[in-house]
Design an enzyme around this catalytic site. Structure first.
Site, PDB file in Angstrom:
ATOM      1  N   GLY A   1      58.760  29.178 -30.803  1.00 38.65           N
ATOM      2  CA  GLY A   1      59.800  28.379 -31.459  1.00 38.65           C
ATOM      3  C   GLY A   1      60.469  27.433 -30.485  1.00 38.65           C
TER       4      GLY A   1
ATOM      5  N   ARG B   1      55.903  24.674 -34.965  1.00 39.52           N
ATOM      6  CA  ARG B   1      55.223  24.789 -36.257  1.00 39.52           C
ATOM      7  C   ARG B   1      54.245  23.656 -36.497  1.00 39.52           C
ATOM      8  NH1 ARG B   1      60.218  26.027 -40.235  1.00 39.52           N
ATOM      9  NH2 ARG B   1      61.262  24.748 -38.692  1.00 39.52           N
TER      10      ARG B   1
ATOM     11  N   ALA C   1      61.477  32.610 -31.830  1.00 40.63           N
ATOM     12  CA  ALA C   1      61.276  32.037 -33.164  1.00 40.63           C
ATOM     13  C   ALA C   1      61.699  33.011 -34.264  1.00 40.63           C
ATOM     14  CB  ALA C   1      59.809  31.656 -33.345  1.00 40.63           C
TER      15      ALA C   1
ATOM     16  N   LYS D   1      67.415  40.307 -38.769  1.00 40.23           N
ATOM     17  CA  LYS D   1      67.443  40.480 -37.317  1.00 40.23           C
ATOM     18  C   LYS D   1      67.346  41.956 -36.938  1.00 40.23           C
ATOM     19  CE  LYS D   1      67.605  37.646 -34.837  1.00 40.23           C
ATOM     20  NZ  LYS D   1      66.546  36.770 -34.285  1.00 40.23           N
TER      21      LYS D   1
ATOM     22  N   PRO E   1      72.640  38.051 -28.631  1.00 41.69           N
ATOM     23  CA  PRO E   1      73.776  37.132 -28.553  1.00 41.69           C
ATOM     24  C   PRO E   1      74.626  37.143 -29.826  1.00 41.69           C
ATOM     25  CG  PRO E   1      71.785  35.904 -29.026  1.00 41.69           C
ATOM     26  CD  PRO E   1      71.378  37.344 -28.868  1.00 41.69           C
TER      27      PRO E   1
ATOM     28  N   SER F   1      75.103  27.473 -36.162  1.00 45.59           N
ATOM     29  CA  SER F   1      76.349  27.876 -35.514  1.00 45.59           C
ATOM     30  C   SER F   1      77.270  26.688 -35.277  1.00 45.59           C
ATOM     31  CB  SER F   1      76.046  28.574 -34.180  1.00 45.59           C
ATOM     32  OG  SER F   1      75.300  29.751 -34.383  1.00 45.59           O
TER      33      SER F   1
END
Length: 351
Positions: free
Chosen positions: A12, A37, A85, A162, A187, A202
């Site tokens: 990623g 990708r 990724a 996650k 994180p 974010s």
């Protein structure tokens, strides 16, 4: 001194965190192989190719998270793999398809490719504080021993993705006993300047803050960490032989009222719509929770599980074990805003 002369694989590579990892690796003299990708979207890849050292030491290859065997070629000959990724959004039409499947399946595909390569010594996985907690819990201080056991497809599905992806990674290591070891970075809310023009989820918080999206100053406390510090943590986790297990990666927790003050004091008030109404009180919390049911599902769930709560966590392991230090939150917030203005995501400060 670099720990390998083989290419370091970063999955990623055009992502918010990954692009900073690529930049730091190139700066330190590593050869980097980054997966994306599509190689056809040259406009998206141009910022990576413009990084210092990229002409000589950056190779970009295509790989899809959901395609079995797609990472076999990229992993071949690599000794270190940094797997970043994973989809990141609070809203998904089909959380299983859009979040869980690519996060879990992609992790398994990458680890399987690393096992098949036979050369990989360590995999550093980008997980999240979402895998540690679904919501702040009173005065409890979170550590690497904590796991999120509350999220579901209906409640904070991104958090679920996650959690399941990280559990899948540890499960793979336990069951397959590969020749490589696994180190995980967890994180919190990652902010800061971006290598490319995209606006990450974010940093969107700051765009919303300036745009008047928030009806008032709410009882929300954000645990920020600078993207450059997160990238540094990944590189250190790769380079430090004694690195083991999980590492909480987070700087200071900033209440929304303090966040608004930081932004206002830096001159971002005029011409923007910073919230002014004080809602960081019991009555405000009640109003926010009530109105959260009118919000999109993911946002509503986040508000109900986070308003009025303060995240508390122990970062001593990453500070002592990897030597990571964290920038002041104000520095990261203002760097993000300046960068967003540069890319045109928010209007410039008025003179």
């Amino acid at each position: 001194m670099t720990v390998t002369h083989a290419p370091v694989l970063v999955t990623g590579a055009s992502g918010f965190i990954a692009s900073h990892i690529v930049g730091q690796l190139l700066e330190q003299g590593y050869r980097v192989r980054g997966t994306v990708r599509s190689l056809k979207k040259e406009k998206d890849l141009a910022p990576l190719r413009a990084l210092p050292g990229a002409d000589e030491r950056l190779e970009l290859v295509e790989a899809d998270l959901l395609t079995p065997g797609a990472y076999d070629g990229p992993a071949a000959g690599c000794e270190y793999v940094l797997h970043t990724a994973s989809p990141y959004t609070l809203e998904a039409k089909d959380p299983q398809r859009d979040l869980v499947d690519p996060a879990v399946g992609g992790t398994r595909h990458v680890l399987t490719a690393c096992r098949r390569a036979g050369t990989v010594k360590r995999v550093v996985l980008t997980s999240s504080m979402a895998a540690i907690t679904d919501e702040p819990e009173g005065d409890r201080v979170l550590t690497e021993d904590d796991w999120n056991d509350k999220s579901t497809l209906d409640r904070n599905p991104y958090y679920l993705s996650k959690t399941l992806a990280e559990r899948a990674a540890w499960g793979f290591v336990d069951e397959e006993a590969p020749s490589f070891d696994l180190v995980v970075i967890n994180p919190f809310l990652v902010i800061g300047p971006s290598v490319g023009p995209g606006l990450n989820t974010s940093n969107q918080l700051f765009a919303d803050l300036l745009a008047g999206t928030y009806p008032g100053v709410m009882s929300l406390t954000f645990a920020f960490v600078d993207v450059r510090d997160v990238a540094d943590a990944h590189v250190r986790a790769m380079e430090t032989p004694s690195a083991r297990g999980r590492y909480i990666c987070a700087g200071a927790a900033v209440p929304m009222r303090e966040l608004v003050q930081i932004v206002s004091d830096a001159g971002w008030g005029p011409g923007h719509k910073l919230p002014k109404l004080g809602m960081d009180c019991a009555a405000g919390d009640f109003a926010v929770k009530l109105s959260s049911y009118l919000q999109p599902k993911g946002v509503g769930t986040y508000l109900r599980t986070h308003v009025g709560r303060v995240p508390r966590y122990d970062t001593s392991k990453i500070e002592r074990g990897l030597g990571v230090s964290f920038r002041p939150a104000s520095e990261s917030i203002l760097a993000a805003l300046d960068d967003m203005a540069r890319w045109g995501h928010v209007s410039q400060k008025q003179a």
